[in-house]
Each structure stands twice: as structure tokens, then as C-alpha cells.
Write an enzyme that holds these catalytic residues in place. Structure first.
Site, PDB file in Angstrom:
ATOM      1  N   SER A  12       0.876  -1.180   0.000  1.00 49.80           N
ATOM      2  CA  SER A  12       0.000   0.000   0.000  1.00 49.80           C
ATOM      3  C   SER A  12       0.907   1.222   0.000  1.00 49.80           C
ATOM      4  CB  SER A  12      -0.878  -0.022   1.258  1.00 49.80           C
ATOM      5  OG  SER A  12      -1.224   1.292   1.645  1.00 49.80           O
ATOM      6  N   HIS A  37      -2.061  -2.623  -3.598  1.00 44.08           N
ATOM      7  CA  HIS A  37      -3.248  -2.362  -2.781  1.00 44.08           C
ATOM      8  C   HIS A  37      -3.354  -0.841  -2.666  1.00 44.08           C
ATOM      9  CE1 HIS A  37      -6.069  -3.091   0.649  1.00 44.08           C
ATOM     10  NE2 HIS A  37      -5.570  -1.945   1.091  1.00 44.08           N
ATOM     11  N   ASP A  39      -5.225   2.525  -1.613  1.00 43.20           N
ATOM     12  CA  ASP A  39      -6.193   2.921  -0.580  1.00 43.20           C
ATOM     13  C   ASP A  39      -6.860   4.240  -0.923  1.00 43.20           C
ATOM     14  OD1 ASP A  39      -5.972   0.902   1.588  1.00 43.20           O
ATOM     15  OD2 ASP A  39      -3.861   1.509   1.556  1.00 43.20           O
ATOM     16  N   MET A  41      -9.515   7.024   0.112  1.00 41.89           N
ATOM     17  CA  MET A  41     -10.270   7.580   1.249  1.00 41.89           C
ATOM     18  C   MET A  41     -10.937   8.874   0.803  1.00 41.89           C
ATOM     19  SD  MET A  41      -7.554   7.069   4.343  1.00 41.89           S
ATOM     20  CE  MET A  41      -6.520   5.595   4.449  1.00 41.89           C
ATOM     21  N   HIS A  70      -8.896  -0.449  -2.508  1.00 41.05           N
ATOM     22  CA  HIS A  70      -9.594  -0.536  -1.224  1.00 41.05           C
ATOM     23  C   HIS A  70     -10.372   0.761  -1.053  1.00 41.05           C
ATOM     24  CE1 HIS A  70      -9.087  -0.925   3.461  1.00 41.05           C
ATOM     25  NE2 HIS A  70     -10.352  -0.963   3.083  1.00 41.05           N
ATOM     26  N   MET A  72     -12.332   3.057   0.852  1.00 39.38           N
ATOM     27  CA  MET A  72     -12.803   3.518   2.163  1.00 39.38           C
ATOM     28  C   MET A  72     -13.632   4.769   1.907  1.00 39.38           C
ATOM     29  SD  MET A  72      -9.332   2.733   4.270  1.00 39.38           S
ATOM     30  CE  MET A  72      -8.368   2.650   2.783  1.00 39.38           C
ATOM     31  N   MET A 141      -9.700  -6.001   8.350  1.00 42.73           N
ATOM     32  CA  MET A 141      -8.925  -4.868   8.864  1.00 42.73           C
ATOM     33  C   MET A 141      -8.390  -5.207  10.261  1.00 42.73           C
ATOM     34  SD  MET A 141      -9.107  -2.759   6.382  1.00 42.73           S
ATOM     35  CE  MET A 141      -8.132  -1.475   7.194  1.00 42.73           C
ATOM     36  N   GLY A 146      -8.274   4.243   8.008  1.00 42.51           N
ATOM     37  CA  GLY A 146      -8.146   5.702   8.013  1.00 42.51           C
ATOM     38  C   GLY A 146      -6.749   6.223   7.829  1.00 42.51           C
ATOM     39  N   GLY A 148      -2.231   4.971   7.490  1.00 42.17           N
ATOM     40  CA  GLY A 148      -1.184   3.972   7.556  1.00 42.17           C
ATOM     41  C   GLY A 148      -0.340   4.151   8.800  1.00 42.17           C
ATOM     42  N   GLY A 149       0.474   3.142   9.089  1.00 38.79           N
ATOM     43  CA  GLY A 149       1.442   3.252  10.170  1.00 38.79           C
ATOM     44  C   GLY A 149       0.894   2.989  11.560  1.00 38.79           C
ATOM     45  N   ASP A 179      -5.154  -6.413   6.515  1.00 42.42           N
ATOM     46  CA  ASP A 179      -4.759  -5.036   6.199  1.00 42.42           C
ATOM     47  C   ASP A 179      -4.607  -4.248   7.492  1.00 42.42           C
ATOM     48  OD1 ASP A 179      -4.280  -2.583   5.068  1.00 42.42           O
ATOM     49  OD2 ASP A 179      -6.269  -2.355   4.162  1.00 42.42           O
ATOM     50  N   GLY A 180      -3.373  -3.760   7.708  1.00 38.65           N
ATOM     51  CA  GLY A 180      -3.133  -2.880   8.844  1.00 38.65           C
ATOM     52  C   GLY A 180      -2.069  -3.396   9.786  1.00 38.65           C
ATOM     53  N   GLY A 181      -0.946  -2.676   9.819  1.00 35.94           N
ATOM     54  CA  GLY A 181       0.079  -2.993  10.821  1.00 35.94           C
ATOM     55  C   GLY A 181       0.911  -4.226  10.534  1.00 35.94           C
ATOM     56  N   SER A 202       3.501   0.780   5.550  1.00 37.17           N
ATOM     57  CA  SER A 202       4.712   1.375   6.126  1.00 37.17           C
ATOM     58  C   SER A 202       5.834   0.350   6.277  1.00 37.17           C
ATOM     59  CB  SER A 202       4.383   2.029   7.475  1.00 37.17           C
ATOM     60  OG  SER A 202       3.681   1.146   8.310  1.00 37.17           O
TER      61      SER A 202
HETATM   62  C1  DX5 Z   1      -5.563   1.924   6.260  1.00 38.02           C
HETATM   63  C2  DX5 Z   1      -5.319   1.244   4.937  1.00 38.02           C
HETATM   64  C3  DX5 Z   1      -4.073   0.478   4.753  1.00 38.02           C
HETATM   65  C4  DX5 Z   1      -2.936   0.636   5.624  1.00 38.02           C
HETATM   66  C5  DX5 Z   1      -1.667  -0.050   5.311  1.00 38.02           C
HETATM   67  O1  DX5 Z   1      -6.817   2.424   6.365  1.00 38.02           O
HETATM   68  O2  DX5 Z   1      -6.396   0.488   4.512  1.00 38.02           O
HETATM   69  O3  DX5 Z   1      -4.027  -0.375   3.665  1.00 38.02           O
HETATM   70  O4  DX5 Z   1      -2.740   1.937   5.951  1.00 38.02           O
HETATM   71  O5  DX5 Z   1      -0.607   0.587   5.937  1.00 38.02           O
HETATM   72  P1  DX5 Z   1       0.192  -0.063   7.156  1.00 38.02           P
HETATM   73  O6  DX5 Z   1       0.717  -1.368   6.652  1.00 38.02           O
HETATM   74  O7  DX5 Z   1       1.236   0.941   7.443  1.00 38.02           O
HETATM   75  O8  DX5 Z   1      -0.762  -0.252   8.294  1.00 38.02           O
HETATM   76 ZN    ZN Z   2      -6.114  -0.780   2.745  1.00 38.07          ZN
END
Ligand code: DX5
Ligand code: ZN
Length: 225
Positions: A12, A37, A39, A41, A70, A72, A141, A146, A148-149, A179-181, A202
Site C-alpha cells: 500500500s 493495494h 487505498d 479515502m 480498497h 474507504m 482490517m 483511516g 497507515g502506520g 490489512d493494517g500494521g 509502512s
Molecule cells: C488503512 C489502509 C491500509 C494501511 C496499510 O486504512 O487500509 O491499507 O494503511 O498501511 P500499514 O501497513 O502501514 O498499516
Molecule cells: Zn487498505
């Protein structure tokens, strides 16, 4: 895990350098990223605004990897066609953003795209059970959507285990994405929970390493298990 069901890594770009996007995209692809991927928003479904279909077009031109988007966004039904036309192979909308998920799945298929639904941390797996045979992917999720990181909430991997068991028991080809972290230190745990695809933002685009170094580190972590 055999090569046939090798865990896929989906970078991402939220924390990438947008001034050098094409160069970074090429580096991540050369280093073995499996798909993008992207994102989106909208400032409504989540507070932040990222980008629209024009960035997807940039990736379509710059990279030969598949692209998943994705979404959002509120009112995802209005956004399916623009992102399909921009070159996305898969469109992922949020379960929480619609009261008519079946209609959106059908619209996605009619556009020639694979169908994905993302579930935010508070949405239970049960909500998706009736839909599992009618989509290609569920995105679980592991953070509040919302930005990254953020750190992963590992307790949410229980949803991945649960979904994977349901999918396997029904003999469905549905893929499960997290997805996430996602980081090198938790990737093997995600794989063991039954993940097919891991989004890595990240972990791939960060100031400490190049995208190539980062993906090599993720693959090494997976190989160690
Ligand atoms: C957050 C996104 C992501 C995400 C990925 O809403 O959907 O895809 O930020 O970033 P990391 O891997 O840094 O969490
Ligand atoms: Zn995502």
C-alpha cells in the site's frame, strides 16, 4: 506452505513518497511485490482524503502487477465504475458503507472486476457468512481504517482463523487478506492464521529502508516462519 498457496504481499502506498511514486512502484515490483493495494479515502467514510482514479491509472501504466482498490468511501456504488475503468482488477468496498452488499457485488462483477469486501474491526465475521460464496476476497482490517502506520491489533487475527475455517469447510476459493500494521515480525503469525494476502504499507515504504530491502525482509521473515 506450498508455492501454490504462497502468501502474497500487497504494498500500500499511503506512506510512499508521492513525488517519486513511479520510481518507488518500479522498485517494489522489481523486489517481488505481488500486487498493488491502493487505498482510496474520501473524507466521509474516514476523515482523510487520499487520491482518486487518476493514481490508479498511473500504476496501471507503470506496473504490470494486478491492482486492487480498497474503497474507504461512503456510497461506494458511485465509485465502482471509475476505478474499474482506471484499470483495477479487484474492487474492495466496506461492508459498513452499504446496506446493499449483494447489489454492489453484482455491480462489481458486471464491471469485469473481482469482488472484495472489507470488514472494520467492529464488524463480526458472521455478517459475511451469507456472502462468502459470492465474492473473491474478504479483507480483514487489523486496524481502524483511516491511516497507515498504525499498530496491528493481533486479537483480530481470530477473525482470519474463523473465516479461513468457514471458507475451507465450504470448499470455497475465497481469499482472505489482512490489512493494517503488517510488519516482518508479525507476518508469519498472519500466515499461520490462514491469510492468503497481506497488505504492507509502512513496512514497505518507510524512511529506514528501500522498498526492495523491505520486501526482502518480509519474505525472509515468512521463510523463517
Ligand atoms: C488503512 C489502509 C491500509 C494501511 C496499510 O486504512 O487500509 O491499507 O494503511 O498501511 P500499514 O501497513 O502501514 O498499516
Ligand atoms: Zn487498505
Amino acid at each position: 506452505m506450498s508455492s501454490a498457496d504462497r502468501l502474497l504481499i500487497a504494498p500500500s502506498i499511503l506512506t510512499a513518497d508521492f513525488g517519486r511514486l513511479e520510481e518507488q512502484a518500479r522498485a517494489a515490483e522489481a523486489a517481488g511485490a505481488d500486487l498493488w493495494h491502493l487505498d482510496v479515502m474520501d473524507g466521509h467514510f474516514v476523515p482523510a482524503i487520499t487520491f482518486g482514479a487518476s493514481v490508479v491509472e498511473v500504476f496501471r501504466r507503470a506496473s504490470s502487477l494486478p491492482i486492487e482498490v480498497h474503497l474507504m468511501v461512503a456510497n461506494p456504488e458511485a465509485q465502482l465504475a471509475p476505478f474499474a475503468e482506471a484499470g483495477a482488477e479487484r474492487l474492495i468496498f466496506h461492508y459498513e458503507a452499504t446496506s446493499t452488499p449483494r447489489a454492489l457485488l453484482e455491480a462489481t462483477r458486471a464491471l469485469g472486476c473481482q469482488r472484495g469486501i472489507a470488514i472494520s474491526p467492529d464488524t463480526p465475521v458472521d455478517a459475511l457468512t451469507p456472502l462468502l460464496a459470492d465474492l473473491e476476497q474478504v479483507t480483514v482490517m487489523l486496524i481502524q481504517p483511516g491511516k497507515g502506520g498504525q499498530p496491528m491489533m493481533p486479537a483480530l487475527l481470530e477473525k482470519v482463523r474463523d473465516l479461513r475455517a468457514r471458507v475451507d469447510a465450504a470448499g470455497l476459493p475465497t481469499r482472505i487478506e489482512v490489512d493494517g500494521g503488517v510488519k516482518a515480525h508479525n507476518l508469519a503469525t498472519c500466515a499461520a492464521a490462514g491469510t492468503h494476502i497481506a497488505v504492507a504499507g509502512s513496512a514497505v515504504f518507510n524512511p529506514a529502508q528501500s522498498p526492495a530491502e523491505a520486501i526482502t525482509e518480509l519474505r525472509a521473515a515468512l521463510a523463517r516462519g
